[in-house]
Design a protein around this motif. Sequence first.
Motif, PDB file in Angstrom:
ATOM      1  N   SER A  30     -33.721 -68.523  62.218  1.00 18.56           N
ATOM      2  CA  SER A  30     -34.314 -67.212  61.920  1.00 18.56           C
ATOM      3  C   SER A  30     -33.397 -66.361  61.059  1.00 18.56           C
ATOM      4  CB  SER A  30     -34.645 -66.477  63.222  1.00 18.56           C
ATOM      5  OG  SER A  30     -33.460 -66.054  63.882  1.00 18.56           O
ATOM      6  N   GLU A  31     -32.102 -66.634  61.126  1.00 15.95           N
ATOM      7  CA  GLU A  31     -31.134 -65.885  60.327  1.00 15.95           C
ATOM      8  C   GLU A  31     -30.946 -66.467  58.932  1.00 15.95           C
ATOM      9  OE1 GLU A  31     -28.455 -64.686  64.283  1.00 15.95           O
ATOM     10  OE2 GLU A  31     -27.745 -66.175  62.836  1.00 15.95           O
ATOM     11  N   GLY A  32     -31.610 -67.586  58.662  1.00 16.57           N
ATOM     12  CA  GLY A  32     -31.521 -68.189  57.333  1.00 16.57           C
ATOM     13  C   GLY A  32     -30.513 -69.300  57.201  1.00 16.57           C
ATOM     14  N   ALA A  33     -29.874 -69.690  58.307  1.00 17.58           N
ATOM     15  CA  ALA A  33     -28.904 -70.779  58.251  1.00 17.58           C
ATOM     16  C   ALA A  33     -29.606 -72.123  58.063  1.00 17.58           C
ATOM     17  CB  ALA A  33     -28.067 -70.805  59.523  1.00 17.58           C
ATOM     18  N   GLU A  34     -28.897 -73.074  57.482  1.00 17.63           N
ATOM     19  CA  GLU A  34     -29.385 -74.449  57.384  1.00 17.63           C
ATOM     20  C   GLU A  34     -28.922 -75.187  58.634  1.00 17.63           C
ATOM     21  OE1 GLU A  34     -28.404 -76.440  53.772  1.00 17.63           O
ATOM     22  OE2 GLU A  34     -28.765 -74.676  52.531  1.00 17.63           O
ATOM     23  N   VAL A  35     -29.855 -75.713  59.369  1.00 15.79           N
ATOM     24  CA  VAL A  35     -29.545 -76.369  60.638  1.00 15.79           C
ATOM     25  C   VAL A  35     -29.995 -77.818  60.577  1.00 15.79           C
ATOM     26  CG1 VAL A  35     -29.956 -76.400  63.129  1.00 15.79           C
ATOM     27  CG2 VAL A  35     -29.762 -74.209  61.924  1.00 15.79           C
ATOM     28  N   MET A  36     -29.104 -78.703  60.998  1.00 12.15           N
ATOM     29  CA  MET A  36     -29.437 -80.129  61.085  1.00 12.15           C
ATOM     30  C   MET A  36     -29.176 -80.604  62.507  1.00 12.15           C
ATOM     31  SD  MET A  36     -27.995 -83.342  58.873  1.00 12.15           S
ATOM     32  CE  MET A  36     -28.816 -84.934  58.938  1.00 12.15           C
ATOM     33  N   VAL A  37     -30.122 -81.336  63.069  1.00 10.79           N
ATOM     34  CA  VAL A  37     -29.975 -81.907  64.408  1.00 10.79           C
ATOM     35  C   VAL A  37     -29.836 -83.420  64.272  1.00 10.79           C
ATOM     36  CG1 VAL A  37     -31.053 -82.250  66.661  1.00 10.79           C
ATOM     37  CG2 VAL A  37     -31.276 -80.039  65.496  1.00 10.79           C
ATOM     38  N   LEU A  38     -28.764 -83.947  64.842  1.00  9.73           N
ATOM     39  CA  LEU A  38     -28.507 -85.388  64.853  1.00  9.73           C
ATOM     40  C   LEU A  38     -28.664 -85.875  66.287  1.00  9.73           C
ATOM     41  CD1 LEU A  38     -27.426 -88.064  63.662  1.00  9.73           C
ATOM     42  CD2 LEU A  38     -25.110 -87.176  64.029  1.00  9.73           C
ATOM     43  N   THR A  39     -29.587 -86.807  66.513  1.00 10.87           N
ATOM     44  CA  THR A  39     -29.856 -87.330  67.850  1.00 10.87           C
ATOM     45  C   THR A  39     -29.371 -88.770  67.911  1.00 10.87           C
ATOM     46  OG1 THR A  39     -31.839 -85.938  67.932  1.00 10.87           O
ATOM     47  CG2 THR A  39     -31.594 -87.603  69.642  1.00 10.87           C
ATOM     48  N   ALA A  40     -28.541 -89.080  68.898  1.00 12.78           N
ATOM     49  CA  ALA A  40     -27.891 -90.386  68.951  1.00 12.78           C
ATOM     50  C   ALA A  40     -28.839 -91.512  69.362  1.00 12.78           C
ATOM     51  CB  ALA A  40     -26.698 -90.345  69.894  1.00 12.78           C
ATOM     52  N   THR A  41     -29.773 -91.249  70.283  1.00 15.30           N
ATOM     53  CA  THR A  41     -30.696 -92.286  70.759  1.00 15.30           C
ATOM     54  C   THR A  41     -32.110 -91.731  70.755  1.00 15.30           C
ATOM     55  OG1 THR A  41     -30.833 -91.747  73.132  1.00 15.30           O
ATOM     56  CG2 THR A  41     -28.846 -92.900  72.395  1.00 15.30           C
ATOM     57  N   ARG A  42     -33.040 -92.596  71.039  1.00 14.24           N
ATOM     58  CA  ARG A  42     -34.440 -92.176  71.110  1.00 14.24           C
ATOM     59  C   ARG A  42     -34.902 -91.989  72.552  1.00 14.24           C
ATOM     60  NH1 ARG A  42     -33.220 -94.647  66.617  1.00 14.24           N
ATOM     61  NH2 ARG A  42     -34.378 -94.250  64.678  1.00 14.24           N
ATOM     62  N   GLY A  43     -33.956 -92.017  73.481  1.00 17.87           N
ATOM     63  CA  GLY A  43     -34.296 -91.793  74.884  1.00 17.87           C
ATOM     64  C   GLY A  43     -35.134 -92.893  75.493  1.00 17.87           C
ATOM     65  N   GLU A  44     -34.846 -94.139  75.103  1.00 15.63           N
ATOM     66  CA  GLU A  44     -35.657 -95.273  75.549  1.00 15.63           C
ATOM     67  C   GLU A  44     -35.685 -95.466  77.060  1.00 15.63           C
ATOM     68  OE1 GLU A  44     -33.887 -96.234  71.464  1.00 15.63           O
ATOM     69  OE2 GLU A  44     -33.224 -95.301  73.344  1.00 15.63           O
ATOM     70  N   GLY A  45     -34.648 -94.999  77.740  1.00 14.25           N
ATOM     71  CA  GLY A  45     -34.558 -95.241  79.177  1.00 14.25           C
ATOM     72  C   GLY A  45     -35.055 -94.100  80.034  1.00 14.25           C
ATOM     73  N   GLY A  46     -35.686 -93.106  79.436  1.00 19.86           N
ATOM     74  CA  GLY A  46     -36.114 -91.943  80.195  1.00 19.86           C
ATOM     75  C   GLY A  46     -37.261 -92.232  81.153  1.00 19.86           C
ATOM     76  N   GLU A  47     -37.314 -91.451  82.243  1.00 20.99           N
ATOM     77  CA  GLU A  47     -38.460 -91.503  83.146  1.00 20.99           C
ATOM     78  C   GLU A  47     -39.592 -90.693  82.524  1.00 20.99           C
ATOM     79  OE1 GLU A  47     -36.652 -89.912  86.649  1.00 20.99           O
ATOM     80  OE2 GLU A  47     -36.107 -91.880  87.409  1.00 20.99           O
ATOM     81  N   VAL A  48     -40.813 -90.974  82.917  1.00 18.56           N
ATOM     82  CA  VAL A  48     -41.986 -90.340  82.298  1.00 18.56           C
ATOM     83  C   VAL A  48     -42.698 -89.500  83.344  1.00 18.56           C
ATOM     84  CG1 VAL A  48     -44.186 -90.743  81.148  1.00 18.56           C
ATOM     85  CG2 VAL A  48     -42.222 -92.213  80.636  1.00 18.56           C
ATOM     86  N   ILE A  49     -42.998 -88.243  82.994  1.00 19.64           N
ATOM     87  CA  ILE A  49     -43.622 -87.316  83.942  1.00 19.64           C
ATOM     88  C   ILE A  49     -45.142 -87.438  83.986  1.00 19.64           C
ATOM     89  CG2 ILE A  49     -43.970 -84.878  84.476  1.00 19.64           C
ATOM     90  CD1 ILE A  49     -41.158 -84.348  83.416  1.00 19.64           C
ATOM     91  N   PRO A  50     -45.872 -87.317  82.867  1.00 15.55           N
ATOM     92  CA  PRO A  50     -47.343 -87.305  82.939  1.00 15.55           C
ATOM     93  C   PRO A  50     -47.898 -88.628  83.480  1.00 15.55           C
ATOM     94  CG  PRO A  50     -46.584 -86.465  80.821  1.00 15.55           C
ATOM     95  CD  PRO A  50     -45.408 -87.094  81.475  1.00 15.55           C
TER      96      PRO A  50
END
Length: 439
Positions: A30-50
């Motif tokens: 919102s302040e105009g900064a350039e933001v980059m998000v780097l995610t190491a994994t795709r969360g393959e081992g996560g539990e599923v709620i729905p």
Amino acid sequence: MTVTPRVLLVHAHPDDETITTGGTIAELVSEGAEVMVLTATRGEGGEVIPAELKQLEGDRAGLARVREQEIAEAMRALGVRMHTFLGGTTRTFEDSGMEWGPDGHARPAASMTDNALSAADITTVARHIAAVIDAFEPHAIITYAANGGYGHPDHVRVHEATTAAIDFAEWRTGRLLYVDTPTEVARHSFDPHQAGFADTGFAPAETIPAKPPVGQIVIDQDVSAVLPAKRAALEAHRTQVSVSGGFFALSNGVGQKIGDREYFSIGAGAPIPSEILNAGSAPHVLTGLDVAVVEAQENTAVQPLRRRRAPRKPGIFAYLHSAVLGLLIAFLGTMQHLNVTVVNLGETPIILPWGLVLALALAAAGLWHLKTMYRSSAPMLVAAVIIAVLSFVFGQPKWLPGADMIVTGLLRSVVWLLGPMVLAAVFSFINVRGHDRTR
């Protein structure tokens, strides 16, 4: 020339970026900064709620595809246009999984896949992060503290690899920040007595999973103005997060408040100016950071980024050290504490118990040495117990010929028997940070 700030956030799984830093991300955008998000994994081992998506649990490839879509939606909610997964098209790092330990914190899973992030060589992970740093050239980098928040092995690995990556990268970032939450804030976020919690249907926490902060928290960023964006991003991670009112829960169903403040310590680079810290925490992750100077990259060849290292937990050597030191202090202090000098003031004799003063000074110096050297009370307390126990043993004539060394009827001996433990108790409440160790 005005320089647009660039901030890189490095996280382990989709949803971590929103839970821990979603407000800061939205605020920066919102302040105009350039933001980059780097995610190491795709969360393959996560539990599923729905319930309708439960078939994805255990389907690592299928869940990975869904979580890719979820984080893309979350990025749109936060306003982020630059997001990538670690390794790009050349390497895939997978969710390592975790188990809950008896202390209520996460620990490594009993088994993990060959491609698990935690199983990967840390140098390999760090060099992939360094490649992103060199491509994006961030003025500031944000990642987890050494404790991984609640101990997740992937969070810890990302912390380690990101910290190492700043040395591998050619680009010299201006500041490395760690997400670190005050204990009282974590406790309050899980408080089931908060207004609105009863309406969520979430379960109250039996223990607080967040670990105590590692570093000195110097930034307290108010993100209440962008809380709707953070909430929308949380809702995007629907396989992992349930949202109700101002609260959310993970797969364990335990409710916690959606944080309207996010906290950080500095791991390396530009510190917060002392005149700001004198008035309290800094209000922004870029406070005191001159992005124009970082952009110029002046003298970086001779001025590497200074890294503040978190103190390690005391190891076996620390306790051996404390045991030996405790034995020496106990023996020398016991031998010394009864020595006095009598000074006559007129017809009144004055007893100067210099032996006791010297013995207590020796104990204080030794205990404080252990406290400051290991930045922990545990080795110091071990030494104090050894001093107290051995001094007591010296006063038992039936055990050792020591009745002349400890005279329990004398105040000096009583003070010596109790003094080291009192000193240790006092020192335990003193927070020792010392000078930042840098690299």
